[in-house]
Design a protein around this motif. Structure first.
Motif, PDB file in Angstrom:
ATOM      1  N   ILE A  73       0.903  -1.167  -0.116  1.00 14.17           N
ATOM      2  CA  ILE A  73      -0.125  -0.015   0.108  1.00 14.17           C
ATOM      3  C   ILE A  73       0.784   1.347  -0.045  1.00 14.17           C
ATOM      4  O   ILE A  73       0.596   1.958  -0.809  1.00 14.17           O
ATOM      5  N   LEU A  74       1.779   1.202   0.889  1.00 14.12           N
ATOM      6  CA  LEU A  74       2.685   2.348   0.896  1.00 14.12           C
ATOM      7  C   LEU A  74       3.651   2.710  -0.331  1.00 14.12           C
ATOM      8  O   LEU A  74       3.717   3.765  -0.879  1.00 14.12           O
ATOM      9  N   LEU A  75       3.985   1.314  -0.955  1.00 15.03           N
ATOM     10  CA  LEU A  75       4.818   1.411  -2.264  1.00 15.03           C
ATOM     11  C   LEU A  75       3.887   1.998  -3.323  1.00 15.03           C
ATOM     12  O   LEU A  75       4.388   2.850  -4.099  1.00 15.03           O
ATOM     13  N   THR A  76       2.894   1.593  -3.479  1.00 17.48           N
ATOM     14  CA  THR A  76       1.878   2.007  -4.475  1.00 17.48           C
ATOM     15  C   THR A  76       1.668   3.637  -4.335  1.00 17.48           C
ATOM     16  O   THR A  76       1.596   4.038  -5.356  1.00 17.48           O
ATOM     17  N   PHE A  77       1.603   3.950  -3.094  1.00 21.46           N
ATOM     18  CA  PHE A  77       1.420   5.626  -3.007  1.00 21.46           C
ATOM     19  C   PHE A  77       2.514   6.237  -3.443  1.00 21.46           C
ATOM     20  O   PHE A  77       2.544   7.470  -4.175  1.00 21.46           O
ATOM     21  N   ILE A  78       3.726   5.707  -3.079  1.00 22.05           N
ATOM     22  CA  ILE A  78       4.848   6.163  -3.421  1.00 22.05           C
ATOM     23  C   ILE A  78       5.116   6.225  -4.789  1.00 22.05           C
ATOM     24  O   ILE A  78       5.711   7.343  -5.651  1.00 22.05           O
ATOM     25  N   CYS A  79       5.024   5.350  -5.640  1.00 16.63           N
ATOM     26  CA  CYS A  79       5.141   5.042  -7.019  1.00 16.63           C
ATOM     27  C   CYS A  79       4.244   6.077  -7.806  1.00 16.63           C
ATOM     28  O   CYS A  79       4.713   6.662  -8.624  1.00 16.63           O
TER      29      CYS A  79
END
Length: 260
Positions: free
Chosen positions: A41-47
């Protein structure tokens, strides 16, 4: 209890989707999967945020003088930062540091849980060979010679002809499964007899290197019954792909009354 009986008894539990994680059987495996889902979830937001910033930067670079660009007004406008924006430099330096600190907390907790010492009720020694595994279950009295011999065995992958039955997973089924009790603290001792190997069972969340001359240890507790598979995860030679691991977890009553 023979091999065919075990596979028919745990037939549904033996299968898992190749596109997802194996169903966890230990608290460590559950923690790893939950940590992965939260991290995605965090990586999706960052990407998406970084992608938007790249598109916004390219847009401002291609049209430096155009005033009616999309997302140039309000809080989404970065035109006033330019190259002299010290505040922006501070933010994009500190923000990744705080994100890494936030990720490190559950990561270190999982790492600590794998090495936490507990008084084991059973010890399983796994010895890697080219290309099979040997096991020693050391919960028997030292003076019980005959019983101790039954708990030392080699585990080989079944040949193609023996594994043709649809209930036998290809390249994963072994001739002798490791029989372990559930709801019992187990200590694994892993070592190699020749080259580097790696004892890996994804459903347990266990991946420990087997090194020659070095005894590695990890603790676990199996929470449910079933048959679980793994493989050597270290490139150990020409037959590396044919060095599977098979574990059957039984209740305490079944375990101490039925041995493979």
């Amino acid at each position: 209890m023979n091999l065919n009986t075990l596979y028919s008894f745990f037939m549904l539990d033996s299968y898992y989707s190749p596109y997802d994680f194996q169903t966890p059987a230990t608290p460590i495996a559950e923690g790893i999967i939950r940590f992965h889902h939260d991290l995605m979830i965090l990586l999706t937001f960052i990407c998406f945020f970084v992608l938007w910033m790249l598109m916004r930067t390219a847009q401002l670079h291609i049209y430096p003088d155009k005033k009616d660009l999309v997302l140039t007004r309000g809080a989404y406008s970065f035109t006033y930062f330019k190259h002299q924006g010290m505040l922006l430099e501070i933010v994009w330096t500190l923000a990744p540091a705080f994100i890494l600190m936030f990720i490190a907390i559950p990561s270190f907790a999982l790492l600590y849980s794998t090495s936490t010492f507990c008084s084991p009720e059973l010890t399983l020694k796994c010895i890697g060979h080219q290309w099979y595994w040997s096991y020693e279950i050391t919960d028997a009295p030292a003076d019980s010679e005959e019983l101790f011999k039954e708990k030392r065995f080699d585990s080989y992958m079944l040949t193609e002809n023996k594994a043709k039955n649809s209930e036998f997973p290809r390249n994963l089924c072994v001739d002798k499964l490791i029989c372990l009790p559930s709801q019992v603290y187990i200590r694994l001792l892993i070592i190699s007899d020749d080259v580097l190997h790696c004892w890996t069972v994804p459903a347990f969340g266990v991946k420990v290197d087997a090194c020659p001359g070095r005894l590695n240890a990890v603790n676990m507790i199996i929470q449910r019954e079933g048959i679980f598979y793994g493989q050597c995860s270290e490139i150990c030679g020409v037959n590396h792909a044919f060095m599977p691991i098979g574990v059957v977890a039984l209740t305490n009553l079944d375990y101490f009354t039925t041995r493979l």
